[in-house]
Design an enzyme around this catalytic site. Sequence first.
Site, PDB file in Angstrom:
ATOM      1  CE  LYS A 108      -3.659  -2.541   2.354  1.00  0.00           C
ATOM      2  NZ  LYS A 108      -4.469  -2.732   3.576  1.00  0.00           N
ATOM      3  CB  ALA A 142      -0.232  -8.956   9.447  1.00  0.00           C
ATOM      4  CE  LYS A 193      -4.369   1.276   4.598  1.00  0.00           C
ATOM      5  NZ  LYS A 193      -3.762   0.577   5.740  1.00  0.00           N
ATOM      6  CG  ASP A 246      -7.309  -0.897   4.385  1.00  0.00           C
ATOM      7  OD1 ASP A 246      -7.054  -1.314   5.529  1.00  0.00           O
ATOM      8  OD2 ASP A 246      -6.469  -0.897   3.462  1.00  0.00           O
ATOM      9  CB  THR A 250      -5.783   1.856   8.776  1.00  0.00           C
ATOM     10  OG1 THR A 250      -5.927   0.770   7.861  1.00  0.00           O
ATOM     11  CG2 THR A 250      -4.313   2.185   8.889  1.00  0.00           C
TER      12      THR A 250
END
Length: 340
Positions: A108, A142, A193, A246, A250
């Site tokens: 990203k 993750a 983002k 997302d 985040t």
Amino acid sequence: MTKRKAAVLVAGSWGTALATVLTDNGFEVMMWSRNEEQVREINEDHTNHKFFTDVTLPHAIRATTLMEDAVTGAELVLFAAPSSAMRQVAQQAAPYIEQDALCVHATKGFETGSLKRMTTVLAEELKTDPMKLIVISGPSHAEEVVKRQPTTVVVASACQQSAELAQDAFITPFFRVYTNPDVIGVEVAGAIKNIIALGAGLSDGLGFGDNAKAALLTRGLAEITRLGIAMGANPPTFAGLAGVGDLVVTCTSKHSRNWRAGSMLAEGLPLDEVLERMGMVVEGVRTTNAARELSSAYNVVMPITEQLFSVLFEGKPPRTAVEDLMGRGKTHEMEDIAAP
């Protein structure tokens, strides 16, 4: 039955988490790392303690420092390198990638200097049709994926067949995968983002409340959408998993590196010290610089990005940046979202 082979480049947190997903779907995974000690640990101890302190990796995950061993014979190659290293990793991998291998990236960010998206970088280095490249993105820490906690993501490719092959490779009972043809939108959303997450960490670190967080996410999504549309994205993408999904995870999660970095900055720590303490890549820092250049190139107004740039690189006090954001001239919400 002969198992299929997948290569994962590199052995960071996200690459390791996605490697576990691939093993659940019957792949033998070979991870590539330059770090000999990390390779030994993965092969002998079945752990990757730098990123996961309490996770035992499947025995179907192996590691190597030799790119040829990692990639040769793989029917799926997953690029999970930081944006700053993507081109170099792709250059090293290119000679060994099978002609019909599925190439997916999970990074990203934009390339520093060129401001190119990762699929563009890969297409150039792999000498392949960019239409067949795939990006995987969405709200997916993750730390949760590696523990098989329910997660939903999107795979995007201009080639529907490629997207569906990637969907089949990654989808499991705990890891749901949707397809999307909008590669530009998914990549822009995933990159920008991280900037808004830095801002969210700053906001929380300064002691602001839920009202401020909600406003930041909403206006941040407007910035992401404006830039994405200017670059050729499909607007509905930003209302989906790669966009608002997302963004929310985040900006609100303890797992978010960018949120943690923003919170440290709010404490008054200099950027260099924040990055040293993190010990991992904080993509939002590089992306803030890239997004500022893109906003100028595409004539897109991005006030949150502009203020964060000043905090990160010009020494502007975070509280002053917030005051300047709140004191901007009046505008109409819907026009502001749609206009450049």
